[in-house]
Motif scaffolding. Structure first.
Motif, PDB file in Angstrom:
ATOM      1  N   GLU A 155      21.181   1.895  45.016  1.00 34.69           N
ATOM      2  CA  GLU A 155      21.075   2.686  46.238  1.00 34.69           C
ATOM      3  C   GLU A 155      19.641   2.753  46.738  1.00 34.69           C
ATOM      4  OE1 GLU A 155      22.767   6.476  45.576  1.00 34.69           O
ATOM      5  OE2 GLU A 155      24.817   5.696  45.260  1.00 34.69           O
ATOM      6  N   SER A 156      18.656   2.377  45.910  1.00 33.12           N
ATOM      7  CA  SER A 156      17.249   2.406  46.317  1.00 33.12           C
ATOM      8  C   SER A 156      16.988   1.278  47.315  1.00 33.12           C
ATOM      9  CB  SER A 156      16.350   2.245  45.091  1.00 33.12           C
ATOM     10  OG  SER A 156      16.615   3.253  44.139  1.00 33.12           O
ATOM     11  N   ILE A 157      16.119   1.588  48.313  1.00 30.13           N
ATOM     12  CA  ILE A 157      15.841   0.598  49.366  1.00 30.13           C
ATOM     13  C   ILE A 157      14.349   0.378  49.462  1.00 30.13           C
ATOM     14  CG2 ILE A 157      17.911   1.225  50.678  1.00 30.13           C
ATOM     15  CD1 ILE A 157      16.081   2.781  52.558  1.00 30.13           C
ATOM     16  N   CYS A 158      14.012  -0.733  50.027  1.00 30.84           N
ATOM     17  CA  CYS A 158      12.605  -1.059  50.300  1.00 30.84           C
ATOM     18  C   CYS A 158      12.179  -0.315  51.551  1.00 30.84           C
ATOM     19  CB  CYS A 158      12.451  -2.572  50.484  1.00 30.84           C
ATOM     20  SG  CYS A 158      10.773  -3.052  51.016  1.00 30.84           S
ATOM     21  N   GLU A 159      11.030   0.378  51.485  1.00 30.87           N
ATOM     22  CA  GLU A 159      10.574   1.178  52.611  1.00 30.87           C
ATOM     23  C   GLU A 159      10.068   0.312  53.757  1.00 30.87           C
ATOM     24  OE1 GLU A 159      10.918   4.311  52.960  1.00 30.87           O
ATOM     25  OE2 GLU A 159      11.594   4.809  50.926  1.00 30.87           O
ATOM     26  N   SER A 160       9.900  -0.984  53.515  1.00 31.01           N
ATOM     27  CA  SER A 160       9.382  -1.868  54.576  1.00 31.01           C
ATOM     28  C   SER A 160      10.524  -2.592  55.290  1.00 31.01           C
ATOM     29  CB  SER A 160       8.402  -2.880  53.982  1.00 31.01           C
ATOM     30  OG  SER A 160       7.924  -3.756  54.989  1.00 31.01           O
ATOM     31  N   ALA A 208      15.977  -3.144  52.998  1.00 28.42           N
ATOM     32  CA  ALA A 208      17.053  -3.772  52.238  1.00 28.42           C
ATOM     33  C   ALA A 208      17.087  -3.158  50.851  1.00 28.42           C
ATOM     34  CB  ALA A 208      16.819  -5.269  52.163  1.00 28.42           C
ATOM     35  N   SER A 209      18.207  -3.402  50.134  1.00 25.72           N
ATOM     36  CA  SER A 209      18.309  -2.889  48.772  1.00 25.72           C
ATOM     37  C   SER A 209      17.145  -3.399  47.953  1.00 25.72           C
ATOM     38  CB  SER A 209      19.638  -3.328  48.145  1.00 25.72           C
ATOM     39  OG  SER A 209      19.701  -2.896  46.808  1.00 25.72           O
ATOM     40  N   LEU A 248      16.980  -3.910  44.814  1.00 25.53           N
ATOM     41  CA  LEU A 248      17.420  -4.842  43.772  1.00 25.53           C
ATOM     42  C   LEU A 248      18.267  -5.935  44.410  1.00 25.53           C
ATOM     43  CD1 LEU A 248      18.431  -2.308  40.956  1.00 25.53           C
ATOM     44  CD2 LEU A 248      16.280  -3.554  41.191  1.00 25.53           C
ATOM     45  N   PRO A 249      18.140  -7.144  43.949  1.00 24.55           N
ATOM     46  CA  PRO A 249      18.965  -8.233  44.510  1.00 24.55           C
ATOM     47  C   PRO A 249      20.403  -8.091  44.075  1.00 24.55           C
ATOM     48  CG  PRO A 249      17.670  -9.022  42.666  1.00 24.55           C
ATOM     49  CD  PRO A 249      17.218  -7.626  42.883  1.00 24.55           C
ATOM     50  N   SER A 250      21.282  -8.679  44.835  1.00 21.92           N
ATOM     51  CA  SER A 250      22.696  -8.612  44.478  1.00 21.92           C
ATOM     52  C   SER A 250      22.980  -9.416  43.212  1.00 21.92           C
ATOM     53  CB  SER A 250      23.547  -9.131  45.654  1.00 21.92           C
ATOM     54  OG  SER A 250      23.157 -10.462  45.980  1.00 21.92           O
ATOM     55  N   ASP A 251      22.212 -10.470  43.008  1.00 20.35           N
ATOM     56  CA  ASP A 251      22.377 -11.281  41.801  1.00 20.35           C
ATOM     57  C   ASP A 251      21.193 -10.984  40.905  1.00 20.35           C
ATOM     58  OD1 ASP A 251      22.944 -13.044  39.861  1.00 20.35           O
ATOM     59  OD2 ASP A 251      22.742 -14.867  41.108  1.00 20.35           O
ATOM     60  N   MET A 252      21.484 -10.205  39.882  1.00 18.85           N
ATOM     61  CA  MET A 252      20.406  -9.789  38.981  1.00 18.85           C
ATOM     62  C   MET A 252      19.874 -10.952  38.152  1.00 18.85           C
ATOM     63  SD  MET A 252      19.811  -6.654  39.592  1.00 18.85           S
ATOM     64  CE  MET A 252      18.847  -6.220  38.159  1.00 18.85           C
ATOM     65  N   ALA A 253      20.513 -12.130  38.213  1.00 20.44           N
ATOM     66  CA  ALA A 253      20.033 -13.298  37.459  1.00 20.44           C
ATOM     67  C   ALA A 253      18.828 -13.941  38.143  1.00 20.44           C
ATOM     68  CB  ALA A 253      21.164 -14.307  37.302  1.00 20.44           C
ATOM     69  N   GLN A 254      18.656 -13.629  39.443  1.00 19.31           N
ATOM     70  CA  GLN A 254      17.531 -14.200  40.182  1.00 19.31           C
ATOM     71  C   GLN A 254      16.235 -13.493  39.793  1.00 19.31           C
ATOM     72  OE1 GLN A 254      18.418 -13.822  44.317  1.00 19.31           O
ATOM     73  NE2 GLN A 254      20.191 -15.220  44.264  1.00 19.31           N
ATOM     74  N   PHE A 291      12.889 -11.479  40.676  1.00 18.89           N
ATOM     75  CA  PHE A 291      12.447 -10.570  41.756  1.00 18.89           C
ATOM     76  C   PHE A 291      11.257  -9.763  41.255  1.00 18.89           C
ATOM     77  CE2 PHE A 291      15.391  -8.160  39.171  1.00 18.89           C
ATOM     78  CZ  PHE A 291      14.833  -6.904  39.078  1.00 18.89           C
ATOM     79  N   SER A 292      10.512  -9.224  42.200  1.00 23.07           N
ATOM     80  CA  SER A 292       9.324  -8.418  41.874  1.00 23.07           C
ATOM     81  C   SER A 292       9.312  -7.205  42.800  1.00 23.07           C
ATOM     82  CB  SER A 292       8.044  -9.244  42.052  1.00 23.07           C
ATOM     83  OG  SER A 292       6.909  -8.443  41.763  1.00 23.07           O
ATOM     84  N   VAL A 293       9.173  -5.967  42.225  1.00 21.92           N
ATOM     85  CA  VAL A 293       9.255  -4.698  42.959  1.00 21.92           C
ATOM     86  C   VAL A 293       8.048  -3.833  42.592  1.00 21.92           C
ATOM     87  CG1 VAL A 293      10.559  -2.577  43.299  1.00 21.92           C
ATOM     88  CG2 VAL A 293      11.765  -4.749  43.067  1.00 21.92           C
ATOM     89  N   ALA A 294       7.463  -3.149  43.584  1.00 21.83           N
ATOM     90  CA  ALA A 294       6.367  -2.190  43.346  1.00 21.83           C
ATOM     91  C   ALA A 294       6.864  -0.782  43.681  1.00 21.83           C
ATOM     92  CB  ALA A 294       5.169  -2.519  44.203  1.00 21.83           C
ATOM     93  N   VAL A 295       6.688   0.148  42.725  1.00 17.37           N
ATOM     94  CA  VAL A 295       7.114   1.547  42.897  1.00 17.37           C
ATOM     95  C   VAL A 295       5.864   2.428  42.801  1.00 17.37           C
ATOM     96  CG1 VAL A 295       8.548   3.408  42.060  1.00 17.37           C
ATOM     97  CG2 VAL A 295       9.358   1.044  41.884  1.00 17.37           C
TER      98      VAL A 295
END
Length: 773
Positions: free
Chosen positions: A707-712, A715-716, A718-724, A726-730
């Motif tokens: 349910e968390s979204i990117c403030e920019s 979009a969600s 987290l990617p829909s395919d967790m196998a890909q 990805f990089s997130v900054a909190v």
């Protein structure tokens, strides 16, 4: 029917009604039915002294009776309708009295009193007579039953009250089933000729002998009828009456008898020449006695208390009033009229005319009927005219107290007007005339008189009858009478009399205009704003103490006009205020120092303005005035550095109380240091506490889910395919971004800030977590 059977020494029997009229006469003594032909005939060996019938004996069905002579005989009718005779007692002399009650027969002979129980056929007692020296034929025994078990014996001067009681079964053996107990015994002053019960009291008929002052022998006095209250060892006398009978000087104790009618309060006192009927006194008798004694007040009270029982005395009250009038007590007589005359209007009018005849109309005036029941108007008018001739104050009181409907108002108005022609300035008559006009709803005329007299009721009259249209041209008169009440009334009713109308009426009376506008301003600072410029001059002329408060509270007052007026009149305090309000604080301070010469006020002014230049000016004005320097030293420490003042003081200048002022400066300085240190400690402690709290908060984890979204990019996160990969900054501010959505790094290498919080100036949020996969 009720009758009295009277036997004579010659053997005749007369039947009398309760009025004393002879109804029947019998020459032969025998027992027979008065209203039937059935009779009983018997020859006796000796004269029959007494006869006692069974209590349930009737003229048509008699079955038992006893006779007394030398012996006591009981006659009973058997089942064959024949008479059977039984001897109950004999051998103790003549039987002088027999009384039968229920199953008990009591009789007296020369020895004493016996009681026989006819139900058990047993004699149950023998009560001996006390004074054996008295001849029983001259002083016979008196017997009466109070109830079915109480016998009262009177013999000579002795009285005994005997109670017949049931004997306990364990004590009976061969004894009778009943016994007699003497519950009370006492001696009387005189010899007893008869007695009878009266409720719980006794009626005694006494044979009286008294000693004469002129003769050594006793003489026979009138017999006495007394009511007494028996007590265990005596009695209390309730009442006593001496009876007048013919030939009482020749009578003996045996010549009197007392008989009573059971169930009625009737008592028969029998003498050789007279029969006197006595009855219990009722309320009518008591009232008659009070009237005979001229105790009218008590008689009237007694009649009122027991009104339902009074059959006569309808004129008691009138007799009392007549008595009071004859005595000359007119005030009391008039007061009693209210209670005595009640609703009888005819009697009322008669009494009013009587009081008029004797010149006492004033006395009865305050008690006349005024409610639903009223006299004719002419009666009230006659009394009012009487007062108008002799007593103006009394006349005015009646007009106030009496409803206007009691009399013809116009008649009384004309009478008052006639008297005012002789005395046109009489305030009592004028006030009364105004009240009469008010009753007649001629309010304008009443208002004119009230204003002329400056009467306190004028404002009440205006409010009560809504006379505001009538006072539009009388505002000056109202304010001359009572300024405060008049202004309050005008302001409370602005919808009826406008402010412009009031100002127009008061244009030639500026002192009254000021009072009105001042109260208007006090009620509402904005309602009369267009008059504020005019009020400046009014305050300056008539009310300077309230000028400065007015200038402070009014936001509609033209300052230039106010300053001009204040400067013309040399109102320094007001001018200082206006200068400061117009921004010319330096000139205001200069006036305080030069014209008022009040350093304390100057210091207070500088404190209010909180302007460093003003403090400089204040120091400059004061530097050559030692008293001013002292004031500054005492007050400047918390607002300006005292060194600035101390450095400017000329050497060798003598300053009053310098040492104390310096001590105060040092004390204030130490106090400031202590306050700063205390504040510093509090600040450090609070900063450390908040830092620790922030550290604990930032050390906590941050939840990242679908349910968390990117403030920019919104979009969600987290990617829909967790196998890909990805990089997130909190950030610590809980804002999240995709790594590729972050803006370029800041000027500090390796440090990234939340651009949302930085833009909102809520402080930078540094990245606390970088998630890579």
């Amino acid at each position: 029917c009720t009758f009295l059977a009277l036997g004579t020494h010659f053997g005749k029997v007369f039947l009398l009604d309760i009025q004393g009229n002879v109804t029947q006469k019998f020459e032969i003594v025998q027992v027979f039915g008065l209203y039937t032909r059935e009779g009983f005939h018997e020859n006796f060996d000796c004269p029959v002294k007494v006869v006692a019938l069974h209590p349930r004996f009737s003229s048509s069905n008699y079955k038992q009776f006893v006779t007394g002579g030398n012996k006591l005989l009981l006659y009973e009718r058997n089942w064959l309708n024949r008479w059977k005779t039984s001897t109950l007692h004999e051998g103790e002399g003549t039987i002088t009295n027999v009384q039968w009650r229920a199953n008990l027969i009591a009789w007296a002979n020369n020895v004493g009193v016996k009681i026989y129980d006819i139900s058990t056929k047993q004699r149950i007692t023998n009560v001996l007579r006390d004074n054996v020296s008295l001849r029983p034929d001259m002083y016979p025994c008196s017997l009466c039953w109070k109830d079915n078990s109480t016998l009262i014996i009177g013999w000579g001067s002795s009285v005994k009250i005997c109670a017949v009681k049931e004997r306990d079964h364990t004590e009976m053996r061969d004894l009778p089933s009943r016994y007699v107990e003497i519950v009370s015994a006492f001696e009387t002053e005189f010899f007893i000729s008869g007695l009878a019960p009266l409720a719980d009291q006794l009626v005694h008929l006494y044979f009286v002998k008294e000693n004469s002052d002129h003769m050594e022998e006793e003489f026979r006095a009138r017999p006495r009828l007394d009511i007494i209250q028996p007590l265990p060892e005596g009695f209390e006398e309730i009442s006593s009456d001496a009876l007048t009978v013919r030939n009482f000087q020749e009578n003996e104790c045996r010549d009197y008898r007392l008989e009573h009618s059971e169930g009625e309060s009737l008592f028969y006192i029998i003498s050789p020449k007279d029969i006197v009927v006595a009855k219990e006194r009722d309320q009518d008798d008591h009232i008659d006695w009070l009237l005979d004694k001229k105790k009218y007040e008590e008689a009237l009270m007694a009649a009122e208390i027991s009104f339902k029982n009074v059959k006569r005395h309808e004129k008691i009250g009138m007799a009392y009033i007549n008595h009071l009038v004859e005595k000359g007590d007119y005030a009391t007589a008039a007061r009693k009229c209210q209670k005595v005359l009640g609703k009888n209007m005819e009697l009322w009018e008669n009494e009013v005319y009587r009081f008029k005849t004797i010149g006492q109309l004033k006395a009865i005036s305050q008690y006349l009927p005024r409610g639903d029941l009223r006299l004719r108007p002419a009666i009230y008018e006659m009394i009012l005219n009487e007062f108008l001739k002799t007593d103006y104050e009394g006349f005015a009181t009646l007009i106030r107290e009496w409803p206007g409907e009691l009399y013809n108002n116009m008649t009384i108005v004309q009478a008052v007007a006639d008297h005012l022609k002789k005395d046109p300035t009489n305030s009592t008559l004028l006030t009364t005339l105004a009240e009469l006009y008010t009753y007649d709803q001629r309010y304008d005329r009443a208002l004119e008189i009230y204003l002329r007299l400056r009467h306190k009721d004028v404002y009440q009259l205006i409010h009560k009858h809504n006379l505001f249209s009538s006072i539009e041209y009388k505002i000056v008169l109202l304010m001359d009478f009572d300024k405060e009440k008049a202004v309050d009334m005008l302001l409370d009713n602005e919808d009826k009399i406008s402010t412009d109308r009031v100002l127009e009426e008061l244009r030639d009376r500026p002192e009254l205009l000021h009072i009105y506008l001042h109260k208007l301003f006090k009620r509402d600072h904005h309602k009369g704003q267009r008059y504020h410029e005019r009020q400046i001059g009014l305050y300056a002329e008539y009310d300077r103490p309230n000028l400065l408060p007015f200038l402070r509270d009014s936001i509609h007052c033209p300052l230039e006009k106010a300053l001009e007026i204040c400067q013309e009149r040399n109102f320094v305090e007001e001018t200082v205020f206006l200068l400061s309000r117009m921004g010319n604080c330096r000139r205001a301070l200069q006036m305080i120092m030069e014209e008022l010469e009040d350093v304390d006020k100057a210091i207070e002014f500088a404190k209010e303005q909180d302007d460093a230049e003003l403090w400089e000016d204040l120091i400059f004005y004061s530097i050559d005035k030692p008293p001013f320097i002292t004031g500054l030293l005492n007050n400047i420490g918390t607002h300006v550095d005292p060194i600035l003042l101390i450095h400017r003081i000329k050497e060798r200048m003598e300053i009053p109380n310098l040492r104390d002022s310096l001590v105060k400066i040092l004390h204030d300085y130490n106090l400031q240091i202590l306050l700063r240190e205390g504040c510093k400690k509090i600040l450090v402690a609070d900063s450390l506490s908040l830092l620790q709290k922030m550290h604990r908060t930032q050390m906590r984890g941050v939840r990242v889910d679908e349910e968390s979204i990117c403030e920019s990019c919104h979009a969600s996160i987290l990617p829909s395919d967790m196998a890909q990969n990805f990089s997130v900054a909190v950030f610590h501010c809980r804002h999240m971004f995709h790594k590729e959505c972050l803006p370029s790094p800041g000027t500090i290498p390796g440090v990234q800030f939340c651009n949302i919080c930085s833009a909102k100036q809520r402080g930078p949020g540094s990245g606390i977590l970088e998630i890579k996969k």
